[in-house]
Design a protein around this motif. Structure first.
Motif, mmCIF file in Angstrom:
data_model
loop_
_atom_site.group_PDB
_atom_site.id
_atom_site.type_symbol
_atom_site.label_atom_id
_atom_site.label_comp_id
_atom_site.label_asym_id
_atom_site.label_seq_id
_atom_site.Cartn_x
_atom_site.Cartn_y
_atom_site.Cartn_z
ATOM 1 N N SER A 164 -57.074 5.266 2.958
ATOM 2 C CA SER A 164 -58.172 4.661 3.737
ATOM 3 C C SER A 164 -58.627 5.599 4.851
ATOM 4 C CB SER A 164 -57.730 3.319 4.334
ATOM 5 O OG SER A 164 -56.908 3.535 5.475
ATOM 6 N N LYS A 165 -57.755 6.531 5.240
ATOM 7 C CA LYS A 165 -58.123 7.507 6.261
ATOM 8 C C LYS A 165 -58.772 8.754 5.638
ATOM 9 C CE LYS A 165 -56.927 5.255 9.787
ATOM 10 N NZ LYS A 165 -57.774 4.983 10.945
ATOM 11 N N GLY A 166 -59.049 8.668 4.350
ATOM 12 C CA GLY A 166 -59.747 9.770 3.686
ATOM 13 C C GLY A 166 -58.847 10.924 3.289
ATOM 14 N N MET A 167 -57.526 10.674 3.257
ATOM 15 C CA MET A 167 -56.617 11.762 2.887
ATOM 16 C C MET A 167 -56.073 11.587 1.477
ATOM 17 S SD MET A 167 -54.377 12.570 6.318
ATOM 18 C CE MET A 167 -54.139 10.891 6.906
ATOM 19 N N LYS A 168 -56.038 12.693 0.758
ATOM 20 C CA LYS A 168 -55.410 12.703 -0.561
ATOM 21 C C LYS A 168 -53.923 12.967 -0.391
ATOM 22 C CE LYS A 168 -59.157 13.929 -3.549
ATOM 23 N NZ LYS A 168 -59.605 12.650 -4.110
ATOM 24 N N THR A 169 -53.116 12.272 -1.165
ATOM 25 C CA THR A 169 -51.672 12.496 -1.115
ATOM 26 C C THR A 169 -51.295 13.557 -2.140
ATOM 27 O OG1 THR A 169 -51.186 10.304 -0.262
ATOM 28 C CG2 THR A 169 -49.416 11.405 -1.472
ATOM 29 N N VAL A 170 -50.827 14.677 -1.621
ATOM 30 C CA VAL A 170 -50.531 15.831 -2.471
ATOM 31 C C VAL A 170 -49.019 15.944 -2.650
ATOM 32 C CG1 VAL A 170 -50.784 18.322 -2.744
ATOM 33 C CG2 VAL A 170 -52.599 17.008 -1.607
ATOM 34 N N MET A 171 -48.564 15.787 -3.878
ATOM 35 C CA MET A 171 -47.147 15.950 -4.188
ATOM 36 C C MET A 171 -46.925 17.391 -4.653
ATOM 37 S SD MET A 171 -46.224 12.888 -3.330
ATOM 38 C CE MET A 171 -44.622 12.434 -4.007
ATOM 39 N N TRP A 172 -46.200 17.611 -5.715
ATOM 40 C CA TRP A 172 -45.936 18.972 -6.189
ATOM 41 C C TRP A 172 -45.604 18.930 -7.668
ATOM 42 C CZ3 TRP A 172 -43.065 16.196 -2.692
ATOM 43 C CH2 TRP A 172 -41.875 15.648 -3.190
ATOM 44 N N THR A 173 -45.745 20.064 -8.322
ATOM 45 C CA THR A 173 -45.362 20.180 -9.728
ATOM 46 C C THR A 173 -43.930 20.682 -9.831
ATOM 47 O OG1 THR A 173 -47.624 21.034 -9.989
ATOM 48 C CG2 THR A 173 -46.226 20.989 -11.964
#
Ligand SMILES: [Zn+2]
Length: 206
Positions: free
Chosen positions: A133-142
């Motif tokens: 909702s704050k416009g942030m993408k959640t970036v995990m890892w491969t």
């Protein structure tokens, strides 16, 4: 238990709104560094990246950006990307929603970014929705290097990261004291190996 280098596909599918890999048609890889900035260790990373003309993404802890603004500035000045990794590196599974949101929001005052990575990779659905909702993408890892794990030798960490290299892969390293020995040993060798196989390194941008 030593955490495997690869997240099982079933988990990736279950959390499909999170980013596990970057879609790209270029032969590029994505280095990420968590838990900095650290004056000595982040500087060493930046020197290696500069030497190899590689770009990366640093998921910073707000409290450390506050303490070490110069090294944070250097990350930005040298063309790398940054992401929010909370203010105090809190564990989503052990924090209430308000506490978590406040910590993310505090960090956002120091780190201007539309990317977020949850410490320990742990957050619940409501916390995820708040971040989104704050416009942030959640970036995990491969690929999890395991650089922070003292049971893994530097050689073992190197093996984990060079295996099954594919464009778009996101690699997780740490610019932290716990990871320093393994990370510094592996990083340059890893970059050189990837370059020999015609890969380049880009920062993550959305
Ligand atoms: Zn972390």
């Amino acid at each position: 238990m030593i955490i495997p280098a690869r997240i099982p596909v079933l988990i990736q599918r279950f959390f499909k709104e999170r980013i596990w890999k970057i879609e790209t048609n270029q032969r590029e890889l994505f280095l990420t560094f968590d838990d900095g900035p650290h004056p000595r260790i982040t500087s060493a990373v930046l020197d290696i990246l500069k030497k190899h003309d590689a770009k990366a993404t640093f998921f910073c802890i707000g409290d450390r950006v506050k303490r070490f603004p110069e090294i944070y500035k250097r990350i930005l000045d040298e063309g790398h990307a940054v992401g929010n990794h909370t203010m105090h590196h809190i564990n989503g599974w052990k924090s209430g929603l308000d506490e978590y949101c406040n910590d993310v929001e505090q960090a956002a005052k120091y780190i201007k970014s539309n990317m977020f990575r949850p410490p320990y990779g742990r957050m619940n659905r409501k916390q995820f929705d708040y971040v989104a909702s704050k416009g942030m993408k959640t970036v995990m890892w491969t690929v999890l290097s395991g650089d922070y794990d003292y049971r893994l030798s530097p050689e073992k960490v190197y093996e984990r990261v060079i295996r099954d290299m594919q464009q778009g892969n996101i690699y997780l390293f740490h610019d932290s004291e716990k990871a320093e020995v393994n990370m510094v040993f592996v990083l340059e060798k890893f970059i050189e190996y990837a370059k020999r196989h015609d890969y380049s390194f880009s920062s993550i941008k959305f």
